[in-house]
Design a protein around this motif. Structure first.
Motif, PDB file in Angstrom:
ATOM      1  N   ARG A 105      36.446 -66.721 -34.239  1.00 27.51           N
ATOM      2  CA  ARG A 105      37.730 -65.474 -34.729  1.00 27.51           C
ATOM      3  C   ARG A 105      38.229 -65.296 -33.491  1.00 27.51           C
ATOM      4  O   ARG A 105      39.490 -64.684 -34.097  1.00 27.51           O
ATOM      5  N   LYS A 154      49.115 -71.434 -42.625  1.00 29.96           N
ATOM      6  CA  LYS A 154      48.317 -70.646 -44.216  1.00 29.96           C
ATOM      7  C   LYS A 154      47.365 -71.669 -43.890  1.00 29.96           C
ATOM      8  O   LYS A 154      45.684 -70.600 -44.079  1.00 29.96           O
ATOM      9  N   ALA A 165      35.396 -65.112 -41.886  1.00 31.02           N
ATOM     10  CA  ALA A 165      35.102 -63.996 -42.055  1.00 31.02           C
ATOM     11  C   ALA A 165      33.953 -63.663 -42.980  1.00 31.02           C
ATOM     12  O   ALA A 165      32.793 -63.286 -43.082  1.00 31.02           O
ATOM     13  N   VAL A 166      34.236 -64.579 -43.918  1.00 27.27           N
ATOM     14  CA  VAL A 166      33.131 -64.243 -45.481  1.00 27.27           C
ATOM     15  C   VAL A 166      31.791 -65.300 -44.925  1.00 27.27           C
ATOM     16  O   VAL A 166      30.761 -64.510 -45.435  1.00 27.27           O
ATOM     17  N   LYS A 174      45.257 -68.771 -41.775  1.00 22.44           N
ATOM     18  CA  LYS A 174      44.236 -68.253 -42.357  1.00 22.44           C
ATOM     19  C   LYS A 174      43.467 -68.306 -42.856  1.00 22.44           C
ATOM     20  O   LYS A 174      42.495 -66.819 -43.208  1.00 22.44           O
ATOM     21  N   ALA A 175      43.970 -69.485 -44.031  1.00 20.45           N
ATOM     22  CA  ALA A 175      42.562 -69.648 -44.560  1.00 20.45           C
ATOM     23  C   ALA A 175      41.625 -69.913 -43.980  1.00 20.45           C
ATOM     24  O   ALA A 175      40.130 -69.646 -44.218  1.00 20.45           O
ATOM     25  N   ASP A 226      40.105 -66.208 -42.366  1.00 20.53           N
ATOM     26  CA  ASP A 226      38.946 -65.074 -44.329  1.00 20.53           C
ATOM     27  C   ASP A 226      38.100 -65.523 -44.429  1.00 20.53           C
ATOM     28  O   ASP A 226      36.770 -65.507 -44.666  1.00 20.53           O
ATOM     29  N   GLY A 227      37.875 -67.733 -44.087  1.00 21.75           N
ATOM     30  CA  GLY A 227      37.110 -68.618 -44.336  1.00 21.75           C
ATOM     31  C   GLY A 227      35.906 -68.331 -42.756  1.00 21.75           C
ATOM     32  O   GLY A 227      34.414 -67.726 -43.632  1.00 21.75           O
TER      33      GLY A 227
END
Length: 209
Positions: free
Chosen positions: A176, A196, A206-207, A199-200, A203-204
């Motif tokens: 990250r 895109k 972070a999750v 960003k995906a 997001d992954g």
């Protein structure tokens, strides 16, 4: 020339149908004016096939557009595309031979516009063969070259590839920290495939933290 370069732009943006549309328009003008298309139609068509998931067709077109011994210019991008297609087909030895030839050509000519992408492609070939340390080193080199060139699009691709590797290795925070600032530099173009994808991945990461 304008239509050819527009098709090239859509390779960068990973928009296969628009590549084909611009190529068709360029070929129509070329026939009307009794000219050849300014950029290799085989490379443009091969790029579109690769982005459409048609690796075998891409390999055939790109091979036709990259005669042996021809390096430099847009051919360097062709080498990177062909390497990607060969990796998708599991043709690792040929992919490595090809990317090595391309990098030798860049060194001989001094033409380095696509140098970061060539090194990233080499890294992906190595990673596909589970040569993790060597693959990471090549992608790091791609990242450094892109930064030296201030080529943010190439930097984003290299950072995304490296962050994906680190994420798979459980180094999520490090991934990250690498990718977020590069992604955050952009203020537009968020509908493009590279942004895109980045960003995906963010997001992954972070999750999964």
């Amino acid at each position: 020339m304008a239509l050819s370069y527009a098709a090239l732009l859509h390779i960068y943006r990973r928009e296969p149908q628009l590549i084909l549309d611009r190529l068709a328009a360029a070929e129509a003008v070329a026939v009307e004016q009794r000219l050849s298309v300014f950029l290799s139609p085989q490379i443009l068509r091969g790029a579109a096939s690769l982005l459409l998931g048609q690796a075998k067709e891409a390999i055939a077109s790109l091979r036709a557009g990259l005669p042996p011994g021809r390096t430099g210019g847009v051919r360097s991008l062709g080498f990177a595309l062909l390497t990607t297609a060969l990796v998708e087909e599991g043709e690792y030895p040929e992919a490595m031979t090809l990317i090595t030839e391309a990098l030798q050509g860049v060194e001989a000519t001094g033409e380095g516009m696509w140098n970061p992408e060539l090194h990233r492609s080499r890294g992906l070939v190595l990673l596909a063969q589970n040569k993790l340390a060597e693959g990471e080193a090549s992608i790091r080199q791609a990242l450094e070259l892109a930064r030296k060139q201030q080529a943010k699009s190439w930097e984003l691709r290299a950072a995304t590839s490296l962050a994906q590797l680190w994420g798979e290795q459980g180094r999520r925070a490090q991934a990250r920290e690498l990718l977020a600032p590069v992604y955050g530099w952009f203020t537009e173009g968020f509908d493009t495939a590279d942004l895109k994808e980045a960003k995906a991945l963010l997001d992954g990461l972070a999750v999964g933290s």
